[in-house]
Design a protein around this motif. Structure first.
Motif, PDB file in Angstrom:
ATOM      1  N   GLN A 176       0.818  -1.215   0.000  1.00 44.46           N
ATOM      2  CA  GLN A 176       0.000   0.000   0.000  1.00 44.46           C
ATOM      3  C   GLN A 176       0.854   1.268   0.000  1.00 44.46           C
ATOM      4  O   GLN A 176       0.397   2.322  -0.448  1.00 44.46           O
ATOM      5  N   ASP A 177       2.086   1.162   0.466  1.00 43.75           N
ATOM      6  CA  ASP A 177       2.964   2.339   0.466  1.00 43.75           C
ATOM      7  C   ASP A 177       3.264   2.808  -0.954  1.00 43.75           C
ATOM      8  O   ASP A 177       3.469   4.003  -1.189  1.00 43.75           O
ATOM      9  N   ILE A 178       3.270   1.896  -1.906  1.00 47.54           N
ATOM     10  CA  ILE A 178       3.554   2.266  -3.298  1.00 47.54           C
ATOM     11  C   ILE A 178       2.431   3.141  -3.840  1.00 47.54           C
ATOM     12  O   ILE A 178       2.667   4.178  -4.465  1.00 47.54           O
ATOM     13  N   GLY A 179       1.187   2.730  -3.585  1.00 46.31           N
ATOM     14  CA  GLY A 179       0.052   3.537  -4.037  1.00 46.31           C
ATOM     15  C   GLY A 179       0.010   4.894  -3.362  1.00 46.31           C
ATOM     16  O   GLY A 179      -0.263   5.916  -4.005  1.00 46.31           O
ATOM     17  N   THR A 180       0.292   4.924  -2.055  1.00 45.89           N
ATOM     18  CA  THR A 180       0.297   6.194  -1.336  1.00 45.89           C
ATOM     19  C   THR A 180       1.388   7.110  -1.859  1.00 45.89           C
ATOM     20  O   THR A 180       1.179   8.318  -2.020  1.00 45.89           O
ATOM     21  N   ALA A 181       2.550   6.531  -2.156  1.00 39.35           N
ATOM     22  CA  ALA A 181       3.650   7.325  -2.709  1.00 39.35           C
ATOM     23  C   ALA A 181       3.264   7.929  -4.049  1.00 39.35           C
ATOM     24  O   ALA A 181       3.541   9.104  -4.317  1.00 39.35           O
ATOM     25  N   LEU A 182       2.590   7.156  -4.901  1.00 41.96           N
ATOM     26  CA  LEU A 182       2.165   7.674  -6.203  1.00 41.96           C
ATOM     27  C   LEU A 182       1.176   8.826  -6.049  1.00 41.96           C
ATOM     28  O   LEU A 182       1.220   9.807  -6.805  1.00 41.96           O
ATOM     29  N   LEU A 183       0.291   8.732  -5.075  1.00 43.34           N
ATOM     30  CA  LEU A 183      -0.636   9.834  -4.810  1.00 43.34           C
ATOM     31  C   LEU A 183       0.127  11.098  -4.412  1.00 43.34           C
ATOM     32  O   LEU A 183      -0.184  12.200  -4.878  1.00 43.34           O
ATOM     33  N   LEU A 184       1.128  10.942  -3.572  1.00 48.14           N
ATOM     34  CA  LEU A 184       1.902  12.090  -3.117  1.00 48.14           C
ATOM     35  C   LEU A 184       2.754  12.670  -4.234  1.00 48.14           C
ATOM     36  O   LEU A 184       2.895  13.892  -4.349  1.00 48.14           O
ATOM     37  N   TRP A 185       3.330  11.815  -5.078  1.00 48.95           N
ATOM     38  CA  TRP A 185       4.110  12.318  -6.211  1.00 48.95           C
ATOM     39  C   TRP A 185       3.224  13.181  -7.108  1.00 48.95           C
ATOM     40  O   TRP A 185       3.620  14.258  -7.547  1.00 48.95           O
ATOM     41  N   SER A 186       2.015  12.679  -7.373  1.00 51.75           N
ATOM     42  CA  SER A 186       1.087  13.422  -8.234  1.00 51.75           C
ATOM     43  C   SER A 186       0.664  14.735  -7.584  1.00 51.75           C
ATOM     44  O   SER A 186       0.632  15.785  -8.233  1.00 51.75           O
ATOM     45  N   ALA A 187       0.347  14.677  -6.288  1.00 51.16           N
ATOM     46  CA  ALA A 187      -0.094  15.885  -5.586  1.00 51.16           C
ATOM     47  C   ALA A 187       1.019  16.925  -5.508  1.00 51.16           C
ATOM     48  O   ALA A 187       0.758  18.130  -5.519  1.00 51.16           O
ATOM     49  N   SER A 188       2.266  16.469  -5.443  1.00 52.72           N
ATOM     50  CA  SER A 188       3.378  17.403  -5.270  1.00 52.72           C
ATOM     51  C   SER A 188       3.522  18.356  -6.460  1.00 52.72           C
ATOM     52  O   SER A 188       3.990  19.481  -6.300  1.00 52.72           O
TER      53      SER A 188
END
Length: 219
Positions: A57-69
């Motif tokens: 699940q950390d991979i999906g959360t990281a992708l969300l943060l990369w996009s939001a950044s």
């Protein structure tokens, strides 16, 4: 070793100091996409660690943060604030849940210095690869903006020439320097290119044309 795992190498680094390549105010609010380096991601220690530790699940959360950044100020950074990060990572009010995921989801992110940040602006985080992507996207944005500016400037000068010719000032219309001075005055005055505005601009930057009578005396 993947760039998803490494510290920023081409930016200014001195000890723990990292100067972010974009300044405060450099944003990408209208951009809706970002490149995803698939091979780099799949071969990264980040993905390997998340899978090994049973934390996919950390991979999906990281992708969300990369996009939001990319929508942050400056683009590619994140606030170092758990309440804000919980919102960006789609945890909502579950800040405790976010804090449990934080270390894994923020793999590779570190504190960064932002030039021109206003007083009181909170600390921010950045990731070397996301910084690289944001810088490239911002460079493309600036290139497009410059292209539009050049096209708009050429159109304005063309309209000024047309108005000058309509007013029987063909010699001035053929003078590139004079046309640029007139167009610059109109642009800086935030005016439209009308016959009257061109006349006022011409008289302001070039002076009132001297009319010579048939007997040779100036009027």
């Amino acid at each position: 070793m993947s760039v998803y795992d490494t510290a920023p190498a081409r930016d200014a680094v001195l000890g723990d100091f990292w100067a972010y390549p974009l300044r405060y105010g450099d944003r990408l609010q209208s951009f809706d996409w970002m490149p995803l380096y698939v091979e780099r991601l799949l071969s990264s220690r980040f993905v390997a660690s998340a899978i090994y530790e049973g934390r996919r699940q950390d991979i999906g959360t990281a992708l969300l943060l990369w996009s939001a950044s990319l929508k942050q100020n400056p683009a590619g950074t994140l606030p170092d604030d758990d309440i804000e990060l919980a919102q960006l990572a789609r945890f909502g009010a579950d800040v405790d849940g976010w804090r449990e995921a934080r270390d894994g989801a923020l793999y590779g992110w570190r504190a960064v210095h932002i030039d021109d940040a206003p007083p009181g602006e909170g600390p921010r985080l950045a990731h070397p690869l996301i910084a690289e992507i944001a810088e490239e996207q911002f460079r493309r944005k600036r290139g497009r903006e410059r292209g539009r500016e050049v096209a708009a400037w050429a159109t304005m000068k063309s309209r000024v020439r047309s108005k000058l010719r309509e007013a029987k000032h063909g010699r001035i219309a053929g003078n590139d320097y004079a046309v640029e001075q007139i167009a610059s005055w109109i642009r800086d005055s935030d005016l439209y290119v009308t016959s009257e505005n061109v006349r006022v601009a011409m008289e302001t930057v070039l002076g009132t044309p001297k009319v010579v009578a048939m007997n040779g005396e100036g009027i």
